[in-house]
Design a protein around this motif. Structure first.
Motif, short mmCIF file in Angstrom:
data_model
loop_
_atom_site.label_atom_id
_atom_site.label_comp_id
_atom_site.label_asym_id
_atom_site.label_seq_id
_atom_site.Cartn_x
_atom_site.Cartn_y
_atom_site.Cartn_z
N UNK A 2 -5.65 -5.24 0.03
CA UNK A 2 -4.26 -5.48 -0.37
C UNK A 2 -4.21 -6.38 -1.61
N UNK A 3 -3.36 -6.03 -2.59
CA UNK A 3 -3.22 -6.87 -3.79
C UNK A 3 -2.65 -8.24 -3.43
N UNK A 4 -3.00 -9.23 -4.22
CA UNK A 4 -2.49 -10.58 -4.00
C UNK A 4 -0.99 -10.63 -4.30
N UNK A 5 -0.38 -11.71 -3.89
CA UNK A 5 1.06 -11.89 -4.16
C UNK A 5 1.32 -11.92 -5.66
N UNK A 6 0.42 -12.55 -6.41
CA UNK A 6 0.58 -12.62 -7.87
C UNK A 6 0.49 -11.23 -8.48
N UNK A 7 -0.44 -10.42 -7.99
CA UNK A 7 -0.58 -9.05 -8.50
C UNK A 7 0.66 -8.23 -8.17
N UNK A 8 1.18 -8.41 -6.97
CA UNK A 8 2.40 -7.69 -6.58
C UNK A 8 3.57 -8.10 -7.48
N UNK A 9 3.68 -9.38 -7.79
CA UNK A 9 4.74 -9.86 -8.68
C UNK A 9 4.60 -9.26 -10.07
N UNK A 10 3.38 -9.26 -10.59
CA UNK A 10 3.14 -8.70 -11.92
C UNK A 10 3.48 -7.22 -11.95
N UNK A 11 3.09 -6.50 -10.92
CA UNK A 11 3.39 -5.07 -10.86
C UNK A 11 4.89 -4.82 -10.80
N UNK A 12 5.59 -5.62 -10.00
CA UNK A 12 7.05 -5.47 -9.90
C UNK A 12 7.71 -5.74 -11.25
N UNK A 13 7.20 -6.75 -11.97
CA UNK A 13 7.75 -7.08 -13.29
C UNK A 13 7.52 -5.92 -14.26
N UNK A 14 6.32 -5.34 -14.23
CA UNK A 14 6.01 -4.21 -15.11
C UNK A 14 6.90 -3.02 -14.77
N UNK A 15 7.06 -2.73 -13.51
CA UNK A 15 7.90 -1.60 -13.11
C UNK A 15 9.35 -1.79 -13.57
N UNK A 16 9.82 -3.03 -13.56
CA UNK A 16 11.20 -3.28 -13.99
C UNK A 16 11.35 -3.15 -15.50
N UNK A 17 10.23 -3.24 -16.23
CA UNK A 17 10.25 -3.14 -17.69
C UNK A 17 9.60 -1.84 -18.18
N UNK A 18 9.49 -0.86 -17.31
CA UNK A 18 8.72 0.34 -17.62
C UNK A 18 9.14 1.05 -18.91
N UNK A 19 10.42 1.19 -19.24
CA UNK A 19 10.76 1.84 -20.51
C UNK A 19 10.14 1.12 -21.72
N UNK A 20 10.15 -0.20 -21.70
CA UNK A 20 9.55 -0.98 -22.79
C UNK A 20 8.04 -0.80 -22.79
N UNK A 21 7.43 -0.83 -21.63
CA UNK A 21 5.98 -0.66 -21.51
C UNK A 21 5.57 0.71 -22.04
N UNK A 22 6.31 1.74 -21.67
CA UNK A 22 6.03 3.09 -22.14
C UNK A 22 6.14 3.16 -23.66
N UNK A 23 7.18 2.56 -24.22
CA UNK A 23 7.33 2.55 -25.68
C UNK A 23 6.18 1.83 -26.36
#
Length: 78
Positions: A2-23
């Motif tokens: 299982x990913x750590x809490x920090x990894x889960x937070x980072x992933x959630x942050x990335x998912x919330x910014x996915x349009x920017x990440x894709x660009x």
């Protein structure tokens, strides 16, 4: 494992910014590894997230061309 809490937070942050990440990825600003590191996630997870959203992943040759262009641009700047 299982990913750590920090990894889960980072992933959630990335998912919330996915349009920017894709660009950022599509614009060739950064390699997959550099982009993942700047976002605090693993490149394998980021690749899977991008593929899941229909993003075409660059091959090695295309990535090398982008690296070469960025290097040329840096060398031209005074």
């Amino acid at each position: 494992m299982k990913p750590s809490a920090a990894a889960e937070e980072a992933r959630a942050r990335v998912l919330s910014q996915m349009p920017t990440v894709i660009n950022r990825y599509n614009d060739g600003e950064e390699s997959m590894s550099d982009l993942a590191a700047s976002l605090g996630v693993g490149h394998i997870w980021l690749r899977a997230a991008l593929v899941e959203r229909g993003v075409r992943i660059r091959g090695r040759s295309e990535a090398a061309v982008i690296r070469w262009r960025r290097k040329q641009e840096r060398e031209r700047k005074p």
